[in-house]
Design an enzyme around this catalytic site. Structure first.
Site, PDB file in Angstrom:
ATOM      1  N   HIS A  23       0.823  -1.204   0.000  1.00 27.13           N
ATOM      2  CA  HIS A  23       0.000   0.000   0.000  1.00 27.13           C
ATOM      3  C   HIS A  23       0.864   1.262   0.000  1.00 27.13           C
ATOM      4  O   HIS A  23       0.567   2.228  -0.705  1.00 27.13           O
ATOM      5  CB  HIS A  23      -0.924  -0.019   1.212  1.00 27.13           C
ATOM      6  CG  HIS A  23      -1.754   1.210   1.347  1.00 27.13           C
ATOM      7  ND1 HIS A  23      -1.675   2.038   2.430  1.00 27.13           N
ATOM      8  CD2 HIS A  23      -2.670   1.771   0.526  1.00 27.13           C
ATOM      9  CE1 HIS A  23      -2.506   3.053   2.273  1.00 27.13           C
ATOM     10  NE2 HIS A  23      -3.121   2.912   1.131  1.00 27.13           N
TER      11      HIS A  23
ATOM     12  N   GLU B 209       2.005   1.848  -3.463  1.00 31.16           N
ATOM     13  CA  GLU B 209       0.965   2.438  -4.321  1.00 31.16           C
ATOM     14  C   GLU B 209       1.069   3.963  -4.311  1.00 31.16           C
ATOM     15  O   GLU B 209       0.969   4.618  -5.357  1.00 31.16           O
ATOM     16  CB  GLU B 209      -0.414   2.001  -3.823  1.00 31.16           C
ATOM     17  CG  GLU B 209      -1.569   2.661  -4.531  1.00 31.16           C
ATOM     18  CD  GLU B 209      -2.837   2.611  -3.703  1.00 31.16           C
ATOM     19  OE1 GLU B 209      -3.571   3.620  -3.670  1.00 31.16           O
ATOM     20  OE2 GLU B 209      -3.086   1.573  -3.061  1.00 31.16           O
ATOM     21  N   HIS B 210       1.302   4.546  -3.135  1.00 27.19           N
ATOM     22  CA  HIS B 210       1.444   6.003  -3.038  1.00 27.19           C
ATOM     23  C   HIS B 210       2.673   6.487  -3.794  1.00 27.19           C
ATOM     24  O   HIS B 210       2.624   7.514  -4.488  1.00 27.19           O
ATOM     25  CB  HIS B 210       1.545   6.411  -1.569  1.00 27.19           C
ATOM     26  CG  HIS B 210       0.244   6.365  -0.833  1.00 27.19           C
ATOM     27  ND1 HIS B 210      -0.394   7.494  -0.373  1.00 27.19           N
ATOM     28  CD2 HIS B 210      -0.556   5.332  -0.495  1.00 27.19           C
ATOM     29  CE1 HIS B 210      -1.517   7.162   0.233  1.00 27.19           C
ATOM     30  NE2 HIS B 210      -1.639   5.844   0.179  1.00 27.19           N
TER      31      HIS B 210
ATOM     32  N   GLU C  34      -3.187   8.065   7.199  1.00 26.37           N
ATOM     33  CA  GLU C  34      -4.324   7.285   6.699  1.00 26.37           C
ATOM     34  C   GLU C  34      -4.681   6.176   7.688  1.00 26.37           C
ATOM     35  O   GLU C  34      -5.866   5.899   7.933  1.00 26.37           O
ATOM     36  CB  GLU C  34      -3.970   6.691   5.330  1.00 26.37           C
ATOM     37  CG  GLU C  34      -5.128   6.014   4.636  1.00 26.37           C
ATOM     38  CD  GLU C  34      -4.766   5.491   3.245  1.00 26.37           C
ATOM     39  OE1 GLU C  34      -5.502   4.631   2.739  1.00 26.37           O
ATOM     40  OE2 GLU C  34      -3.740   5.937   2.687  1.00 26.37           O
TER      41      GLU C  34
END
Length: 636
Positions: free
Chosen positions: A49, A52-53, A129
């Site tokens: 994840h 992904e950023h 997040e």
């Protein structure tokens, strides 16, 4: 072949799927990497994840935020997501910008730039997040952390995809570069292009930009954990701060996505919790009124799957009541066949939902991507509807008896922490089949070239004129204006009836009347009860509802075209003949108050509820539905 895709494999192993649709003026480009949170190395949960950023930053030829400029500046969009088994990136743009997107996707596959400032900044974004999704959300810990770690024993799916603050902080820039070198390679990806394009030209562009990309010499780390069969039931209570209403979950390991029983379990789930005629809603929410919210989730991934059923309890009711009620409904599925009517309803809903998920080229490409990731076969996307249609009453009872047994069950209760029961903590140091040592060497880092040395972006091609439907515009004898826009594609029809009245028209001190009126439209007419309405909606495979905005209210319907005449007739009955029965109002008020209790435990929801008052003061636009205004609403 419903998707009509062409397939080829480049010499470097990149699998390419293309699907031409000349009826659109857009094109979608998607790259699905065969790496997800299950591949996070031990001690580095959340890595996929995080990466992904990082993929939205610079490449050798593209400065940071170029993907936003290439998409949003021309009316398009871009995004990405990380799941258990994949990280997928997708853009939709006008068709004449296709070559630019292919250039950009190839550039970030082959030459992503990750430096220390970018890495630290994005790691901080992901940590925030985590705080918002897991810690600030009252049920974030339950679904994001505790449910998967309870259901699975050995599977890497037991770790949260978002990771943990501690393991994110433990990661380094070298770890990130090695992760990219290991997994972001042509032979570990699917490229999907769908929309309006010339096939020969598209093939030349793909060859030009993707074929030169090389694979590392190191193999992709092995990761194929077989989840063991449960040997006994489990019961766990977790505690967390800021839990406004207790929750109960019952869950079972089931099957992976490619298993033949997936369709029957999906239909079972539909009977259990989809819509207001479902067994859980009718029992726990409508009849007993012990739950504010119910649901069940059939989660099928590449290596394993699970099914969980949940109840967030109504004010004054306990998690133990929820467990007992959930177990009662699950036992009924094992002990007696579902009715033919229930089976038909569930199938109709699932088939209609499958159609809705294939309306646009983006939708169809996404369905194809999920099928490829989970099965390796494009045919799985085409077969889904037929598999649902083939499920029988006996199949549903068989899978309930096989998988949803007390001996295989995990039971979770989720309660507010207090002095006697401190907040439960996330399980740390969870093992994983991949380690940092298994990752490929990082190699020389890519850097953003000076502008004069960069390969320039291709120029956009000739514009493709959008195809818009001819709109018929007329009035009925009663003055109602009607607009009809026929379209080709999937056999679905949508209708929306709009009224020039909304929440700004609520009387002073009675905020919520417009919203409550809309909610009650589906809760009873002169000839139908709320359960009868819910049953009819689901028999039709339709979606019917209503809502209130600030200035207007809408009643909407969507249904397969063969069911639309009956759907619009029901929609008309709801609008023309509502009863606004006192007992239904009381149910809606109770559910609204429980919803407010949950909303008022979330910072973002509180901010959203107060911003109107801050901007507009006592003017109608500033009115907010509150725990004080809801009880003042009457059937009159």
């Amino acid at each position: 072949d419903a998707f009509g895709e062409a397939q080829r494999v480049l010499p470097n192993g990149l699998e390419v799927y293309t699907s031409r649709d000349a009826d659109t003026s857009n094109v979608t480009v998607q790259v699905w990497y065969k790496v997800g949170s299950k591949d996070d190395p031990a001690g580095r949960s959340g890595f996929a994840h995080l990466f992904e950023h990082l993929m939205f930053k610079s490449t050798r030829n593209l400065p940071p935020e170029t993907f936003d400029r290439l998409t949003e500046d021309v009316g398009g969009s871009n995004n990405a997501f990380t799941a258990d088994d994949t990280t997928a990136y997708f853009e939709t743009v006008p068709a004449n910008h296709l070559e630019r997107m292919l250039f950009a996707e190839a550039d970030r596959m082959g030459s992503l730039v990750v430096d220390e400032p970018t890495f630290v900044a994005e790691r901080d974004v992901v940590k925030e997040e985590y705080r918002q999704r897991i810690l600030a959300n009252p049920y974030g810990r339950l679904f994001g952390l505790f449910v998967p770690e309870t259901i699975y024993q050995d599977s890497p799916y037991r770790r949260p995809g978002i990771g943990s603050i501690e393991e994110l902080e433990a990661s380094s820039l070298d770890d990130v570069r090695r992760f990219h070198a290991t997994y972001y390679r042509p032979d570990n990806a699917y490229l999907i292009v769908a929309g309006n394009f010339d096939q020969a030209q598209l093939d030349r562009w793909i060859d030009q930009y993707f074929t030169p990309l090389k694979n590392p010499t190191t193999p992709i780390p092995a990761n194929n954990v077989v989840e063991p069969e449960p040997t006994a039931s489990r019961a766990v209570t977790y505690y967390a701060p800021n839990v406004p209403l207790p929750a109960a979950v019952v869950a079972w390991p089931t099957v992976k996505y490619a298993d033949a029983d997936r369709a029957a379990l999906t239909v079972l789930d539909g009977i259990l919790s989809t819509g207001e005629s479902s067994r859980l809603y009718r029992s726990l929410v409508y009849d007993k009124q012990i739950a504010a919210q119910i649901g069940s989730t059939p989660d099928f991934s590449q290596q394993a799957g699970n099914l969980s059923a949940l109840a967030i309890m109504a004010q004054g009711h306990t998690a133990e009541e929820g467990v007992a009620a959930l177990n009662e409904e699950i036992a009924k599925l094992r002990d007696a066949p579902v009715t033919a009517e229930e089976l038909s309803e569930a199938k109709n809903e699932l088939v209609a939902d499958a159609l809705r998920s294939r309306e646009t080229v983006d939708d169809r490409a996404t369905a194809l991507g999920f099928a490829l990731i989970n099965t390796g076969s494009a045919a799985a996307a085409d077969d889904e509807v037929a598999q649902i249609q083939a499920v029988t009453v006996a199949d549903v009872q068989r899978v309930a008896r096989k998988y949803l047994t007390p001996q295989r069950q995990s039971t979770i209760t989720f309660l507010a922490a207090d002095d006697a029961n401190p907040a439960s903590v996330q399980k740390m140091n969870v093992g994983a089949p991949v380690t940092v040592a298994d990752l490929a060497p990082a190699g020389p880092p890519a850097v953003l070239l000076p502008e004069a040395e960069r390969t320039p972006l291709p120029q956009p091609g000739a514009e493709v004129a959008p195809v818009t439907p001819a709109v018929a515009d007329f009035r009925l004898d009663n003055g109602l204006r009607v607009l009809v826009a026929p379209t080709d594609g999937v056999p679905l029809v949508s209708a929306r009836l709009s009224f020039d009245a909304g929440s700004s028209d609520d009387p002073s001190g009675k905020a919520g009347i417009a919203a409550m009126t809309a909610a009650l439209l589906t809760q009873g007419t002169k000839t139908k009860t709320a359960p009868e309405i819910a049953t009819q909606i689901e028999q039709l495979g339709a979606s019917i509802g209503a809502g209130a905005g600030v200035d207007f209210s809408n009643v909407y319907a969507n249904a397969p075209s063969n069911a639309f005449p009956a759907t619009v007739a029901l929609m008309a009955d709801l609008v023309k003949n509502p009863t606004f029965a006192a007992e239904e109002l009381e149910r809606q008020q109770a559910q609204t108050l429980d919803g407010l209790r949950v909303a008022l435990s979330q910072p973002a929801a509180i901010a959203g509820m107060t911003v109107g008052r801050v901007i507009y003061g006592d003017a109608p636009y500033g009115a907010t539905i509150t725990q004080q205004t809801v009880p003042t609403i009457t059937p009159a």
